[in-house]
Design a protein around this motif. Structure first.
Motif, mmCIF file in Angstrom:
data_model
loop_
_atom_site.group_PDB
_atom_site.id
_atom_site.type_symbol
_atom_site.label_atom_id
_atom_site.label_comp_id
_atom_site.label_asym_id
_atom_site.label_seq_id
_atom_site.Cartn_x
_atom_site.Cartn_y
_atom_site.Cartn_z
ATOM 1 N N VAL A 265 -8.042 0.295 -3.958
ATOM 2 C CA VAL A 265 -6.787 0.397 -3.210
ATOM 3 C C VAL A 265 -6.678 -0.744 -2.205
ATOM 4 O O VAL A 265 -5.663 -1.442 -2.128
ATOM 5 C CB VAL A 265 -6.687 1.765 -2.494
ATOM 6 C CG1 VAL A 265 -5.547 1.760 -1.477
ATOM 7 C CG2 VAL A 265 -6.474 2.879 -3.509
ATOM 8 N N VAL A 266 -7.731 -0.955 -1.423
ATOM 9 C CA VAL A 266 -7.669 -2.011 -0.406
ATOM 10 C C VAL A 266 -7.739 -3.393 -1.041
ATOM 11 O O VAL A 266 -7.250 -4.370 -0.464
ATOM 12 C CB VAL A 266 -8.785 -1.834 0.646
ATOM 13 C CG1 VAL A 266 -8.526 -0.593 1.493
ATOM 14 C CG2 VAL A 266 -10.162 -1.761 0.009
ATOM 15 N N ILE A 267 -8.342 -3.505 -2.220
ATOM 16 C CA ILE A 267 -8.368 -4.794 -2.925
ATOM 17 C C ILE A 267 -6.952 -5.220 -3.299
ATOM 18 O O ILE A 267 -6.636 -6.417 -3.334
ATOM 19 C CB ILE A 267 -9.265 -4.707 -4.177
ATOM 20 C CG1 ILE A 267 -10.738 -4.760 -3.767
ATOM 21 C CG2 ILE A 267 -8.971 -5.845 -5.141
ATOM 22 C CD1 ILE A 267 -11.690 -4.658 -4.926
ATOM 23 N N VAL A 268 -6.085 -4.245 -3.572
ATOM 24 C CA VAL A 268 -4.686 -4.543 -3.872
ATOM 25 C C VAL A 268 -3.894 -4.775 -2.594
ATOM 26 O O VAL A 268 -3.126 -5.734 -2.467
ATOM 27 C CB VAL A 268 -4.046 -3.394 -4.680
ATOM 28 C CG1 VAL A 268 -2.538 -3.618 -4.827
ATOM 29 C CG2 VAL A 268 -4.696 -3.264 -6.035
ATOM 30 N N VAL A 269 -4.089 -3.899 -1.614
ATOM 31 C CA VAL A 269 -3.264 -3.895 -0.404
ATOM 32 C C VAL A 269 -3.455 -5.169 0.419
ATOM 33 O O VAL A 269 -2.476 -5.764 0.901
ATOM 34 C CB VAL A 269 -3.575 -2.648 0.444
ATOM 35 C CG1 VAL A 269 -2.948 -2.752 1.829
ATOM 36 C CG2 VAL A 269 -3.082 -1.397 -0.269
ATOM 37 N N VAL A 270 -4.698 -5.605 0.605
ATOM 38 C CA VAL A 270 -4.973 -6.733 1.504
ATOM 39 C C VAL A 270 -4.352 -8.041 1.002
ATOM 40 O O VAL A 270 -3.669 -8.735 1.778
ATOM 41 C CB VAL A 270 -6.493 -6.882 1.735
ATOM 42 C CG1 VAL A 270 -6.813 -8.205 2.424
ATOM 43 C CG2 VAL A 270 -7.002 -5.725 2.587
ATOM 44 N N PRO A 271 -4.524 -8.440 -0.260
ATOM 45 C CA PRO A 271 -3.885 -9.692 -0.701
ATOM 46 C C PRO A 271 -2.362 -9.643 -0.658
ATOM 47 O O PRO A 271 -1.718 -10.636 -0.295
ATOM 48 C CB PRO A 271 -4.388 -9.859 -2.142
ATOM 49 C CG PRO A 271 -5.644 -9.078 -2.208
ATOM 50 C CD PRO A 271 -5.419 -7.905 -1.301
ATOM 51 N N VAL A 272 -1.777 -8.483 -1.021
ATOM 52 C CA VAL A 272 -0.319 -8.380 -0.971
ATOM 53 C C VAL A 272 0.159 -8.454 0.472
ATOM 54 O O VAL A 272 1.166 -9.096 0.780
ATOM 55 C CB VAL A 272 0.163 -7.068 -1.636
ATOM 56 C CG1 VAL A 272 1.679 -6.925 -1.490
ATOM 57 C CG2 VAL A 272 -0.213 -7.052 -3.106
ATOM 58 N N GLY A 273 -0.581 -7.820 1.387
ATOM 59 C CA GLY A 273 -0.226 -7.892 2.794
ATOM 60 C C GLY A 273 -0.289 -9.306 3.316
ATOM 61 O O GLY A 273 0.512 -9.704 4.182
ATOM 62 N N ALA A 274 -1.225 -10.096 2.799
ATOM 63 C CA ALA A 274 -1.370 -11.481 3.260
ATOM 64 C C ALA A 274 -0.149 -12.324 2.932
ATOM 65 O O ALA A 274 0.120 -13.325 3.614
ATOM 66 C CB ALA A 274 -2.618 -12.109 2.649
#
Length: 335
Positions: A265-274
């Motif tokens: 979940v965080v592997i997806v969320v962090v790059p998109v948030g960037a």
């Protein structure tokens, strides 16, 4: 080295308005209650992981600089990258706004030409796209088998797919026609730089041959970096480690609040948030938080817990590097 103070203050004011709106939307009382219940024993781990991210990307910068013939110690490389992070975090449009200042800091610390330093930080930023998109693609593929996609996840998936296709294609086309790109860059930059030279005090307009030599120096430095496949692979390895640390920071932030989610979940969320870092706010402040919270909620995390976790995560990965990098930038700027 001069950063427009009024622009910076205005940017932070806008970011604070966005953050205040987010907290009001979620509920300030609910968020503060969630923060009050955080497990403080986990906080040192969050800080350690954030520093690991900073170190990994600093070593990626050192690897790229070594390909340009610059020898710089690992500790100094990490401090220089922290200073570059500070420049990105206090200027609008994130990396796009902070890179010129970052390049000057690097050139002073590594004793390299400005064009080579600009090519180095631009190369590091470009290389960072590759593992971020790869990790996000793997993560979204896994999540698609377990979660029904709502509008926010559909948007995130679309963004990842577009980037996964557009970035490699743009990179290949740009590299294939790099000499044409170089000529067009010279044609575009020359009149702009000469115009600035006429209006800036105590500055004379540079000759076209000087500008051409500078632009060519930048492109030749990029060629040197990309031509060393071993160093590129090593830099990609450090970049991937950095992204995993960033994801680990957010995962630990959620864990400290009792909200456990799969690491994918965080592997997806962090790059998109960037991606929100390109907003006209200092370092994407406000925009990044909004995207992270929205995606976490879409993936089943409670709104209060998501907001509180993002605050903890961004404190470790935005405010802490900004403080460290500010001190490093001040020392390099005075040298």
């Amino acid at each position: 080295m001069d950063i427009d103070l009024r622009t910076t203050v205005a940017g932070f004011a806008g970011a604070l308005v966005v953050l205040a709106g987010l907290l009001a939307l979620v509920g300030i009382g609910r968020v503060t209650d969630a923060l009050a219940g955080a497990d403080l024993d986990v906080v040192p781990g969050i800080v350690a992981v954030a520093l690991c991210w900073l170190t990994a990307w600093g070593l990626s910068l050192r690897t790229v600089l070594s390909g340009l013939g610059s020898t710089i110690s690992p500790p100094l490389a990490v401090l220089v990258f922290a200073a570059a992070t500070f420049a990105n975090n206090v200027t609008p449009f994130g990396q796009a706004g902070g890179e010129p200042v970052s390049a000057l800091l690097i050139s002073r610390a590594a004793e390299t030409e400005y064009e080579a330093s600009l090519a180095a930080i631009a190369s590091v930023d470009s290389l960072n796209f590759i593992p971020s998109i790869a990790l996000a693609t793997v993560g979204i593929g896994y999540i698609s088998t377990t979660v029904a996609f709502g509008r926010r996840l559909q948007f995130a998936t679309a963004a990842i797919v577009v980037l996964a296709v557009a970035v490699p294609v743009a990179g290949y086309v740009g590299w294939k026609h790099r000499y044409a790109v170089e000529r067009r860059a010279i044609d575009a930059v020359t009149p702009l730089v000469r115009s600035l030279g006429k209006v800036l005090p105590r500055r004379s307009p540079p000759k076209k041959s000087v500008i051409k030599g500078r632009v060519e120096g930048f492109f030749h430095a990029v060629e040197r970096v990309s031509g060393d496949r071993r160093r590129v692979a090593l830099a990609l390895g450090f970049s991937t480690l950095g992204w995993l640390c960033l994801a680990g920071s957010l995962w630990l932030s959620l864990f400290s609040l009792g909200a456990t989610v799969p690491f994918t979940v965080v592997i997806v969320v962090v790059p998109v948030g960037a991606i929100a870092g390109i907003t006209p706010l200092p370092g994407g402040l406000g925009g990044v938080e909004a995207v992270l919270i929205a995606l976490l909620v879409a993936l089943g995390v409670g709104a209060a817990a998501a907001a509180a976790a993002v605050i903890i995560h961004r404190t470790a990965t935005y405010w802490l590097p900004t403080l460290i990098g500010g001190g490093a930038a001040a020392a390099l700027g005075a040298s």
